[in-house]
Enzyme design. Structure first.
Site, PDB file in Angstrom:
ATOM      1  N   GLU A   1      41.503  54.644  43.565  1.00  0.00           N
ATOM      2  CA  GLU A   1      41.017  54.135  42.157  1.00  0.00           C
ATOM      3  C   GLU A   1      41.574  52.901  41.932  1.00  0.00           C
ATOM      4  O   GLU A   1      43.128  52.737  42.220  1.00  0.00           O
ATOM      5  CB  GLU A   1      41.440  55.030  40.999  1.00  0.00           C
ATOM      6  CG  GLU A   1      41.102  54.688  39.598  1.00  0.00           C
ATOM      7  CD  GLU A   1      41.806  55.452  38.556  1.00  0.00           C
ATOM      8  OE1 GLU A   1      41.815  55.208  37.623  1.00  0.00           O
ATOM      9  OE2 GLU A   1      41.939  56.726  38.739  1.00  0.00           O
TER      10      GLU A   1
ATOM     11  N   GLU B   1      42.590  47.249  31.591  1.00  0.00           N
ATOM     12  CA  GLU B   1      42.938  48.363  31.159  1.00  0.00           C
ATOM     13  C   GLU B   1      43.959  48.447  30.168  1.00  0.00           C
ATOM     14  O   GLU B   1      44.831  47.611  30.619  1.00  0.00           O
ATOM     15  CB  GLU B   1      42.983  49.604  32.120  1.00  0.00           C
ATOM     16  CG  GLU B   1      43.579  51.180  31.348  1.00  0.00           C
ATOM     17  CD  GLU B   1      43.698  52.179  32.428  1.00  0.00           C
ATOM     18  OE1 GLU B   1      43.229  53.221  32.028  1.00  0.00           O
ATOM     19  OE2 GLU B   1      44.132  52.048  33.641  1.00  0.00           O
TER      20      GLU B   1
END
Length: 346
Positions: free
Chosen positions: A136, A141
């Site tokens: 990932e 974010e």
């Protein structure tokens, strides 16, 4: 995003890349104009794997409720900002590309991302199968009132990164999601200190472009403000070797071929959960704790706080090394002028 996710709007380039020397990138897949964009994604409707106070809805529901909209310039993906105390969580969308990718250059053009709001947790990321086995990378974010972008990798054991080759600030070096010396599911992370790289600061500056290069030896990410986008990106002929030092770079003692493969592109906005809703994080998220004792209570009872919690995507494309059936002109970006720290375990 710092969490297990399965699962992107008109401004992304993904280019396959192999070897050490930079090679020419050719258009592999164009996510198309806004009207065709959503056809290339699946809507995720299962419970949030990161335990967020959110209800992810299907495409029909999202369209009816106005959570997704398209026009000639961009795709809008937002959240419910009118319902008081929703029982199942605040409605939102999470989409994952139907296609998967191996290596590449990802270039995303946004004019707006979810703005800063207590309890919000937006992310733009890529994830492989059988998390964390397929890896990932969290490209964009952050949570609540953070004024910077947090870039991170999450892997199985045996992957660490060097603290060189980038301008950001390294936060953690072990990408293993259960690294004993780090908090649960932190992974290896790099802070991009520019306030223009995330949330309200990004939106106030008119948005910008994110580029992520994935090669056999690691990942690099760049953020370009609206007035500093390289000409080769605008022309549809991106050349990372000509760009500045990346904001984040992940290279080191890691077999990236073993840890990352068949990755999907994902957009989502959740609330609270394992990161934003963590009691320590909530208590230290600016003045959020003064509004409500818990993240969930605040998110449930303050819908208007999330009116700006939306993505506005201008362009998204996929490029790979080698020949392409599409021309450079077809790969050009449209011109535009207008006014997990804490992660979930499987």
């Amino acid at each position: 995003m710092p969490r297990v996710r399965l699962m992107a709007t008109r401004g992304l380039l993904l280019c396959a890349f192999s070897g050490v020397a930079h090679a020419a990138y050719a258009l592999k897949e164009d996510f198309g104009n806004p009207s065709a964009f959503l056809d290339k994604f699946d809507f995720f409707t299962e419970p949030d794997p990161t335990h967020g106070f959110v209800e992810y809805v299907d495409q029909a529901t999202a369209e009816t409720a106005g959570l997704v909209k398209v026009n000639e310039e961009f795709v809008y993906m937002g959240v419910d900002f009118t319902t008081m105390a929703p029982e199942r969580g605040r409605r939102s969308v999470r989409i994952a590309s139907k296609s998967v990718y191996n290596h590449g250059l990802v270039i995303l053009d946004l004019t707006h991302m979810p703005g800063n709001a207590c309890g919000s947790w937006p992310a733009f990321w890529m994830v492989g199968p059988d998390w964390p086995a397929g890896g990932e990378i969290d490209i964009i974010e952050g949570v609540s009132l953070l004024d910077y972008n947090a870039v991170a990798l999450h892997t199985t054991t045996g992957c660490t990164i060097d603290a060189t080759g980038f301008t950001g600030d390294i936060q953690t070096a072990n990408c293993y999601y259960r690294a004993p010396e780090q908090a649960s599911n932190v992974g290896c992370g790099i802070k991009v200190p520019s306030p223009q790289s995330f949330g309200d600061g990004f939106n106030a500056a008119g948005g910008g472009v994110y580029a992520t290069e994935w090669t056999s030896t690691g990942f690099k990410t760049w953020f370009f403000s609206r007035d500093a986008v390289p000409a080769d990106i605008t022309a549809g002929t991106p050349d990372p070797s000509s760009w500045s030092v990346p904001d984040a770079a992940f290279a080191g003692d890691c077999n990236f071929e073993r840890h990352f493969w068949d990755m999907q592109i994902v957009f989502d906005t959740t609330f609270c959960g394992d990161w934003a809703g963590n009691s320590d994080v909530w208590a230290n998220s600016g003045n959020c704790a003064s509004f409500a004792p818990t993240c969930q209570e605040y998110v449930a009872n303050n819908p208007a706080a999330f009116e700006q919690a939306y993505w506005e995507v201008v362009s998204l494309k996929v490029y790979e090394e080698g020949n392409s059936t599409q021309t450079a002109a077809a790969g050009a970006f449209p011109s535009f002028s207008r006014s997990r720290v804490m992660r979930n375990l499987p």
